[in-house]
Design a protein around this motif. Sequence first.
Motif, PDB file in Angstrom:
ATOM      1  N   LYS A  28       0.819  -1.220   0.000  1.00 60.19           N
ATOM      2  CA  LYS A  28       0.000   0.000   0.000  1.00 60.19           C
ATOM      3  C   LYS A  28       0.848   1.265   0.000  1.00 60.19           C
ATOM      4  N   CYS A  29       2.018   1.201   0.602  1.00 53.18           N
ATOM      5  CA  CYS A  29       2.875   2.386   0.677  1.00 53.18           C
ATOM      6  C   CYS A  29       3.498   2.728  -0.676  1.00 53.18           C
ATOM      7  N   MET A  30       3.336   1.850  -1.649  1.00 51.83           N
ATOM      8  CA  MET A  30       3.846   2.098  -2.997  1.00 51.83           C
ATOM      9  C   MET A  30       2.758   2.595  -3.940  1.00 51.83           C
ATOM     10  N   PHE A  31       1.496   2.638  -3.466  1.00 51.17           N
ATOM     11  CA  PHE A  31       0.404   3.124  -4.303  1.00 51.17           C
ATOM     12  C   PHE A  31       0.643   4.591  -4.640  1.00 51.17           C
ATOM     13  N   GLN A  32       0.307   4.976  -5.849  1.00 54.23           N
ATOM     14  CA  GLN A  32       0.384   6.382  -6.224  1.00 54.23           C
ATOM     15  C   GLN A  32      -0.483   7.200  -5.286  1.00 54.23           C
ATOM     16  N   GLY A  33       0.067   8.290  -4.757  1.00 57.97           N
ATOM     17  CA  GLY A  33      -0.687   9.195  -3.905  1.00 57.97           C
ATOM     18  C   GLY A  33      -0.719   8.830  -2.437  1.00 57.97           C
ATOM     19  N   ILE A  34      -0.050   7.750  -2.058  1.00 59.47           N
ATOM     20  CA  ILE A  34      -0.041   7.296  -0.666  1.00 59.47           C
ATOM     21  C   ILE A  34       1.353   7.491  -0.079  1.00 59.47           C
ATOM     22  N   THR A  35       1.398   8.051   1.122  1.00 58.15           N
ATOM     23  CA  THR A  35       2.647   8.177   1.864  1.00 58.15           C
ATOM     24  C   THR A  35       2.450   7.497   3.208  1.00 58.15           C
ATOM     25  N   CYS A  36       3.436   6.715   3.609  1.00 56.81           N
ATOM     26  CA  CYS A  36       3.383   6.017   4.895  1.00 56.81           C
ATOM     27  C   CYS A  36       4.530   6.492   5.786  1.00 56.81           C
ATOM     28  N   ASN A  37       4.344   6.303   7.087  1.00 56.41           N
ATOM     29  CA  ASN A  37       5.421   6.603   8.025  1.00 56.41           C
ATOM     30  C   ASN A  37       6.352   5.388   8.126  1.00 56.41           C
ATOM     31  N   ASN A  38       7.353   5.468   8.991  1.00 58.92           N
ATOM     32  CA  ASN A  38       8.314   4.373   9.140  1.00 58.92           C
ATOM     33  C   ASN A  38       7.687   3.084   9.657  1.00 58.92           C
ATOM     34  N   ALA A  39       6.550   3.190  10.295  1.00 59.42           N
ATOM     35  CA  ALA A  39       5.842   2.019  10.809  1.00 59.42           C
ATOM     36  C   ALA A  39       4.912   1.397   9.766  1.00 59.42           C
ATOM     37  N   LYS A  41       2.287   2.910   8.403  1.00 62.54           N
ATOM     38  CA  LYS A  41       0.923   3.438   8.541  1.00 62.54           C
ATOM     39  C   LYS A  41       0.718   4.583   7.549  1.00 62.54           C
ATOM     40  N   VAL A  42      -0.448   4.637   6.921  1.00 65.55           N
ATOM     41  CA  VAL A  42      -0.764   5.692   5.957  1.00 65.55           C
ATOM     42  C   VAL A  42      -0.896   7.024   6.690  1.00 65.55           C
ATOM     43  N   ILE A  43      -0.108   8.015   6.230  1.00 61.64           N
ATOM     44  CA  ILE A  43      -0.165   9.341   6.839  1.00 61.64           C
ATOM     45  C   ILE A  43      -0.647  10.406   5.853  1.00 61.64           C
ATOM     46  N   ASN A  44      -0.642  10.089   4.572  1.00 61.88           N
ATOM     47  CA  ASN A  44      -1.014  11.073   3.558  1.00 61.88           C
ATOM     48  C   ASN A  44      -1.684  10.364   2.384  1.00 61.88           C
ATOM     49  N   ILE A  45      -2.809  10.899   1.952  1.00 57.88           N
ATOM     50  CA  ILE A  45      -3.478  10.449   0.728  1.00 57.88           C
ATOM     51  C   ILE A  45      -3.685  11.688  -0.130  1.00 57.88           C
ATOM     52  N   THR A  46      -3.064  11.700  -1.291  1.00 58.22           N
ATOM     53  CA  THR A  46      -3.221  12.797  -2.237  1.00 58.22           C
ATOM     54  C   THR A  46      -3.614  12.207  -3.585  1.00 58.22           C
ATOM     55  N   LEU A  47      -4.892  12.339  -3.913  1.00 57.53           N
ATOM     56  CA  LEU A  47      -5.438  11.803  -5.163  1.00 57.53           C
ATOM     57  C   LEU A  47      -6.211  12.884  -5.909  1.00 57.53           C
ATOM     58  N   ALA A  48      -5.667  14.077  -5.926  1.00 55.13           N
ATOM     59  CA  ALA A  48      -6.311  15.206  -6.605  1.00 55.13           C
ATOM     60  C   ALA A  48      -6.256  15.019  -8.115  1.00 55.13           C
ATOM     61  N   ASN A  49      -7.306  15.476  -8.788  1.00 57.43           N
ATOM     62  CA  ASN A  49      -7.362  15.489 -10.261  1.00 57.43           C
ATOM     63  C   ASN A  49      -7.179  14.109 -10.887  1.00 57.43           C
ATOM     64  N   SER A  64      -5.832   5.666  11.432  1.00 61.31           N
ATOM     65  CA  SER A  64      -5.592   6.437  12.658  1.00 61.31           C
ATOM     66  C   SER A  64      -4.398   7.381  12.588  1.00 61.31           C
ATOM     67  N   GLN A  65      -3.497   7.160  11.662  1.00 60.69           N
ATOM     68  CA  GLN A  65      -2.315   8.011  11.546  1.00 60.69           C
ATOM     69  C   GLN A  65      -2.437   9.041  10.412  1.00 60.69           C
ATOM     70  N   LEU A  66      -3.558   9.029   9.695  1.00 59.66           N
ATOM     71  CA  LEU A  66      -3.739   9.928   8.558  1.00 59.66           C
ATOM     72  C   LEU A  66      -3.689  11.385   9.000  1.00 59.66           C
ATOM     73  N   GLN A  67      -2.802  12.152   8.374  1.00 56.90           N
ATOM     74  CA  GLN A  67      -2.620  13.560   8.709  1.00 56.90           C
ATOM     75  C   GLN A  67      -3.095  14.490   7.599  1.00 56.90           C
ATOM     76  N   HIS A  68      -3.085  14.004   6.360  1.00 60.28           N
ATOM     77  CA  HIS A  68      -3.429  14.858   5.224  1.00 60.28           C
ATOM     78  C   HIS A  68      -4.248  14.041   4.222  1.00 60.28           C
ATOM     79  N   LEU A  69      -5.352  14.631   3.779  1.00 65.16           N
ATOM     80  CA  LEU A  69      -6.212  14.006   2.776  1.00 65.16           C
ATOM     81  C   LEU A  69      -6.546  15.046   1.726  1.00 65.16           C
TER      82      LEU A  69
END
Length: 76
Positions: A28-39, A41-49, A64-69
């Motif tokens: 999942k951490c390799m999906f386009q638009g996904i950023t994970c922390n060192n653990a 966990k998904v911390i960022n989802i950017t799927l604009a446009n 639970s760790q998502l900081q930016h959507l």
Amino acid sequence: MVLDVLWKRTDGPNWMGGDGWNVLNAEKCMFQGITCNNAGKVINITLANMNLRGTIPEELGYLSQLQHLNLSNNEL
């Protein structure tokens, strides 16, 4: 599982982009638009446009760790 729900409920097969999504055994951490922390966990989802269509799934609340959507400029 939450990201799979997002893909399915927002017409994933018709996204513009989305590399790695819906690929069997993909990390999942390799999906386009996904950023994970060192653990991992998904911390960022950017799927604009990206031509997402449908409803934003409430299951995103389980990330639970998502900081930016950012799902801007789609049809949600």
